[in-house]
Design an enzyme around this catalytic site. Structure first.
Site, PDB file in Angstrom:
ATOM      1  CB  CYS A   1      91.531  67.432  36.547  1.00  0.00           C
ATOM      2  SG  CYS A   1      92.895  67.287  35.379  1.00  0.00           S
ATOM      3  CG  ASN A   2      93.104  63.121  33.901  1.00  0.00           C
ATOM      4  OD1 ASN A   2      92.270  63.582  33.145  1.00  0.00           O
ATOM      5  ND2 ASN A   2      94.397  63.326  33.723  1.00  0.00           N
TER       6      ASN A   2
END
Lengths: 342, 342, 342, 342
Positions: free
Chosen positions: A149-150
Site C-alpha cells: 500500500c505504501n
C-alpha cells in the site's frame, strides 16, 4: 454473465474489504470464502458489519472446489501465501494481496523478506499489480501480485516523474503517514487503541521498510539505472489512509504537467489544481487517489503529496480493479463508491 | 428511465451524504444543487471527497428550474426549511431532512421549537418519514418529513414493543450515544476536535432534547394514550453512529419476538441473535440498523440496544429510501452499500 | 521523612500510572519495581514515557527485600494478586489494585469470579478502598482493596442518595461509558485501534459485569436491605475516563442536597451547580470526580451524571490516596495535578 | 517566598496550560487572570477542568494592578499581543507566548506577518525564548518571546548539528506532524472533529509556514551564513504533540554525538539510544523532548526524529521554564510532571 469468485484469507481486513466492494459489483458472485483458523464460522461472526450479506460459510481453502471458480483472491499473510498458491490449480486466475509475488528477483526477495522463496517459478510469472502502469500485462495475466500500500502511494507520485525525466533521481525522499489498518488485524501492543490513539511515531526508520524492495525494483527498471529513495513511514491515529509527502528536486510546473499527462484518462487518479494538496479524509473508503504539487520556496525543489485509502486503492480495491481486467469486465465495476466523509 | 433530482442545502453533511449515496443509484440523476451561501462554487471546493463526480455547480435554490425536477431533497437548517419549502412549486415532490415537518401538531411544534410554524398547512400534509412504519403513506406522499436521527433509533427499538404490548409504557428510558456529525458542519466550540475527542459528556439532560417531540407524538399515537419516555443523549468522540440503549420493563423473550416479527421482512433492519448487542462500528457508512435484546438479571427487565449511522439510515439514507418509494423505484436502490469497517 | 514504596505489577497501565503520580509525590520514594515477565528490563523499555525518571530496574517480586519497604502497591491481574499477596510478609502494608479483595463474602466472590478464593482470611481482613467512605478504616488498615473503576464511579453517585434515603432503591439504573485503558494493556481484538475507534458498543449487558458484586455488597450494606441495581457499561473510543449516567426515582433538589452535603469537604469530589453535568474531558489525568444533577421532565425522576478518570481516581490515584492515609501522610500528596485538557 | 503571577489571555489553550502547570508550582501564585472577551466569568466556566483551583475571576487586562505582579505571561493572539504589551509597565517582567517578538528584524517580521510591527523597540529588546540555548540571556531579560512550537521542535534537532558542523546546510528537510491544539481554540471548519479526526493532510506546503522566519533567523545566525531549510507541517488527528522528522546529510554517529553532547546536562531533553526514535505519546502533557537518530541505508544520510508536547514544552511549559529563570527560581519548578500515558 456472472463470474464466480473465491477469497482465501477472508478473516482479515483486506478480505473483508474485498467482500464489501464485491457486494455492489454487478457481475461478481462470491462462491467460496476460506479462513482456515475460522472454518465453520459465518462471516457475521467474524465481521458483523457484513451480516446483511448472503455469504458462504467459511471453509478451509483445501475444501474449495476450484473447478467452479473463475478467479481467486488470496489475502493471506506473507509466506503463507506462496505456500498455498503453489498448491492451487495451475489454471486458476489469482490475485494475490500478500507481498509474496511483488519482487521478481529471488535475491531481492531474500534480502527484504529473509527467506528463500518457495515458488520461484510463480514469482517470475506474476505480474506486478499497479493497475495504471501494468494494465495490459494484468489483463492477460494468470497471477497478479498486489502491490504494497505504501509502495502504491509512492509510485503514483514518482513513476510519471521518473518517466518524464523531470526530477533528480539521486535525491528523493518519501515521508509517509499510514493508517493502522495497514498493519492488519494482528494482536500487537502498539496497535492497541490506548497505545496508538492521540499521537504518532515513525517506524522502519532509515529506509528499512520492506516496500523499498518494490520501489527499488520498479524505479530502477523505469529509469534504466539504479534508483534508491529514502522513505520513512509514520503510524498515525486513524484507521484508513496513507498520505505520502514527496520531496524532489525538479521544477514544480514540469512535475505537475508530467502528473497531469500521466493521469489524464485514469478513472481513479485525480491531480488537484496546481498548488493544492490532498487529505486522506477525502479518499476514505474509496478507490480514488488524490495528488497535488506545490513549489517550494527554494528554487528547483518541489513537494508532491498523494493520498489514498490503504485498504481500498492500496490493497483490495486495486485487487478488484485487476480482477476486473483479468476477467474482461468493466475496469471500474464495483469501485465507483464515493468516499465516506465525514 | 432516469429521475431528475435536486438537492437544496447541498453544502452540509446530509447534503453531501445524499450525493454520496446517489452516486451509485441506478436511475437517479442529480440535476441541481443549491447552497445559497456557496452559490457559484463547485462541490469539489465544498466537499473535496466528491471531486471525482460530475456534479452541477452550486446555485441558489431560487435559480433552480423545478419544472425539470422529479424530486427535491431539502437539507436546510430548521426554520429555513419551512420558509423555503413553502415557496417551492406545490406539485413538487419533496423529502425534507430538517425538523420542520416532523411534528403534526402546531402547538407541539411551538413547544419544542419555540416559534410558530410558518407553513401550517404543509405541516399537516407532511408524512412522517420513518420508512418501515409509514411505507404506504410515503409512497403516495408529496412531502415527506425525515425523522430525527435519535428519534429514528429510539423508534426502531420501541415501536414494535408498544404495538405488541410487551412493555410497561410508564417506565421507558433511552440512553443514547451520538456521533458528532449529527450536529452538522456548524462552528461550535464543543465540536472542535480538541474539545470533543478523547472523552464524552451528556447533553440535553432531563429529557429536554427536541427529538422527544417526535417520541411523544409517535408513541402516544401508537399506544392510544400518552406515553412519555426518558431520554438522555451523549456526545461521543466519533463521527458517525448512534447507539441507543433502551431500558424497559417486560420479558426479554417476548420483546425479542416482537422485534423479530416486526422486522422479519425488512431489508435494512437486522435483529441479532438473542443475547447479542450491536456496535456502531458495524453499521458505519450504511443504511442498516442492528438491534439486539438481552434479559437483565432483574426479572422482568430487559435491555434493547440499537445501532445505526446517523447520517445515513438516520438521515440521508432514510431520505433516499423514501424518495425511492415516492418515485416508484426499487426501495433499496442506491442503499445496499456495505458498512465501511474498519 | 521518606517512605519507601514497592510496586508489584509495574508493567501494566495502573502500575505506570502509580509511577507517574509518585513522581511528584513529596515524600514517597520508589525502591522496587516488579514485573515477573519483564524482569531485567528498565521502565524506559516498558514505558518510554517514564524514561526521564530515575527508577529501579524491573525485578521479580520474589527478589524484593520487603524489610525495607513501607508500603507495597500490588497491580497484578485478578487471581494472580491473591496468590502473590498471600505470600508477602504479613506485616507489610499493601494496597491491592486488583479485584481480589473487594468482596468480603467468599460465596459472593465465587459467584462473580468463578473460583474459590485462595486467601479467605486476608479477604476478610481487607478494607474496601473507596476513600471518602472508608477513610478511618483505611488509615488503620494493613491491606486495602482498591475498588473497581466502574464501581467507584457508581458509588460516588449512589452512596449519598441511599444514605440520605432520597431515592427509590428498587429502580436504579447506571449507564456507563468507559475508556479503553480500563481493559488494561492486554492483547484483545476488540481493543485494537482499528476495531474500537470511531464507534461504541455495550458490553456485559444484562447486569452481568463483575463490578455489580461490589455494588450489591456496598449498597445492601448501606441500605440495610438487599439493593440490586441495573448497570450497563459501554466501551467508548477514548483512553481515559468513565462517564456514569444514573437514572433514579427521587426529587432532584433533595438528591442534589444529599450530594452537596456528602462531598462538601472532600478535596477531590466536585458537585457541579444544580442543572449542570460533567464531562470526562475535564477530569482526564487527574484524581477529581465531577458530579451533576438534573431533574427529568417526568416528575419524581432525576438524572445524576458523574465523571472521573478510570486510571487515576478510579484506580491508581485512589490507591495513592489510600496509601497516604495508611502512612500518615497528607491525603492529597501527589494527587493535586490538574486535569490534562485538551 | 512567593512570586505573584498574572496571565493575560487566560481563555485560550496556552493560558489554561499555564494555569495547569502553575497549579503544582511550589512558589508561584496566580494573582490575576485576564481575558477581555470573557471578563467577569470564572475560570470554571471557561475551562471546567480547572474548577477545583482557587483562581481569581477573569478581568480585562486594563483592570490588573501590575504593581503587585512579579511576572506577567501574555498568551494573546498575534498582533494583539504587541499592542497590549506596549502599554504595560516598562518595568514589568513579561513572557510573551505569541509570535510578536520572536523575529528581531522588523523587515523579516513584515515579510512573514504582513504588517509593520507596532513596538519595534521592544521587538529588539526581547530575548528569544528557546531556553536551552538562551538560558543566560533569559535569566537577565525583562521581555522573553516564546518560540513557535514547530520552531522549537525543529531547533532541538538542528541547532546542535549546525553548531557542530556535522551536516550539509543546503539540504535540510523537516517534515512535521502537529496536534490540533496548536491551532488554538478558534472556530475553524478544518478544526472540527468531523473534519479532522480519522485522517491527515499537509498545510502551508512549499515552506510557507511562518515558523520558517524563526528557523531562518536562528539557523543563519548560528551558521554565520544564510541557511534556508524546507519544512512541511501536517495536521494530525491528535490534540497534543509534534513529531518532527528531519532529513539531513551527514554521518549518523557524528550527529548522534553532537546531540548527546548538547543535551547531556539538560533536564528536559532526552536523547534516545542510537537507532531508536521517539513517539509523541510518550511526552504528552509534559515538558520533555525526546530525540532519536537513525542512519539511512544511503551512506551519508541521516534521519533525526524529535517529539514534544506543543502546548507544554512547545509553548506554556517553555514559558514557565523561562519565567523560573527570570525570577531566580529553580528552572524545573512546576515542570517535572511525568507524561500522561495512555
Amino acid at each position: 454473465m456472472t463470474q464466480s469468485i473465491a477469497i482465501i484469507g477472508a478473516s482479515g481486513y483486506t478480505g473483508a474489504e474485498l467482500i464489501r466492494l464485491i457486494a455492489t459489483h454487478p457481475s461478481f458472485e462470491i462462491k467460496a470464502l476460506a479462513a482456515n483458523s475460522k472454518a465453520g464460522q459465518s462471516m457475521a461472526q467474524v465481521f458483523p458489519h457484513l451480516r446483511q450479506l448472503d455469504l458462504p460459510t467459511l471453509v478451509t481453502w483445501e475444501q474449495i472446489d476450484f473447478s467452479e471458480i473463475d478467479l481467486c483472491f488470496c489475502a493471506l499473510p506473507h509466506k503463507t501465501s506462496q505456500e498455498v498458491i503453489s498448491k492451487l490449480p495451475k489454471s486458476l486466475k489469482i490475485v494475490d494481496l500478500s507481498a509474496d509475488f511483488r519482487l521478481r528477483d529471488p535475491a531481492a526477495y531474500k534480502t527484504w523478506y529473509g527467506n528463500d522463496h518457495a515458488a520461484v517459478d510463480m514469482q517470475k510469472e506474476a505480474v506486478y499489480g499497479l493497475t495504471e502502469f501494468y494494465r495490459d500485462e494484468i489483463a492477460g495475466a494468470r497471477l497478479v501480485a498486489g502491490t504494497g500500500c505504501n509502495a502504491a502511494t509512492g509510485q503514483y507520485i514518482l513513476r510519471p516523474l521518473i518517466t518524464a525525466g523531470v526530477i533528480d533521481l539521486d535525491d528523493i525522499i518519501l515521508d509517509l503517514q499510514c493508517g493502522v489498518s495497514g498493519a492488519g488485524r494482528s494482536l500487537k501492543e502498539n496497535l492497541l487503541h490506548a497505545e496508538l490513539s492521540e499521537g504518532t511515531n515513525a517506524y522502519a526508520v532509515g529506509s528499512t521498510h520492506r516496500h523499498l524492495g518494490e520501489f527499488d525494483q520498479e524505479f530502477s527498471k523505469l529509469a534504466g539505472r539504479e534508483v534508491k529513495i529514502q522513505f520513512t513511514p509514520h503510524l498515525g491515529p486513524f484507521n484508513r489512509g496513507i498520505l505520502a509527502t514527496g520531496y524532489v528536486k525538479g521544477e514544480a510546473e514540469a512535475i505537475n504537467m508530467a502528473l497531469e499527462a500521466a493521469y489524464a484518462n485514469e478513472p481513479f487518479v485525480e491531480v488537484l489544481p496546481f498548488g493544492e494538496t490532498p487529505s486522506t479524509h477525502h479518499v476514505r473508503g474509496s478507490n480514488f487517489v488524490h495528488i497535488g504539487v506545490v513549489a517550494d520556496r527554494l528554487p528547483g525543489r518541489t513537494i508532491v503529496v498523494a493520498a489514498l485509502d490503504n485498504l481500498c486503492k492500496g490493497s483490495s480495491g486495486q485487487a478488484l480493479q485487476n480482477a476486473n481486467l483479468m476477467l474482461g469486465v468493466e475496469e471500474t465495476a464495483g469501485l465507483m463508491l464515493a468516499p465516506c466523509f465525514p
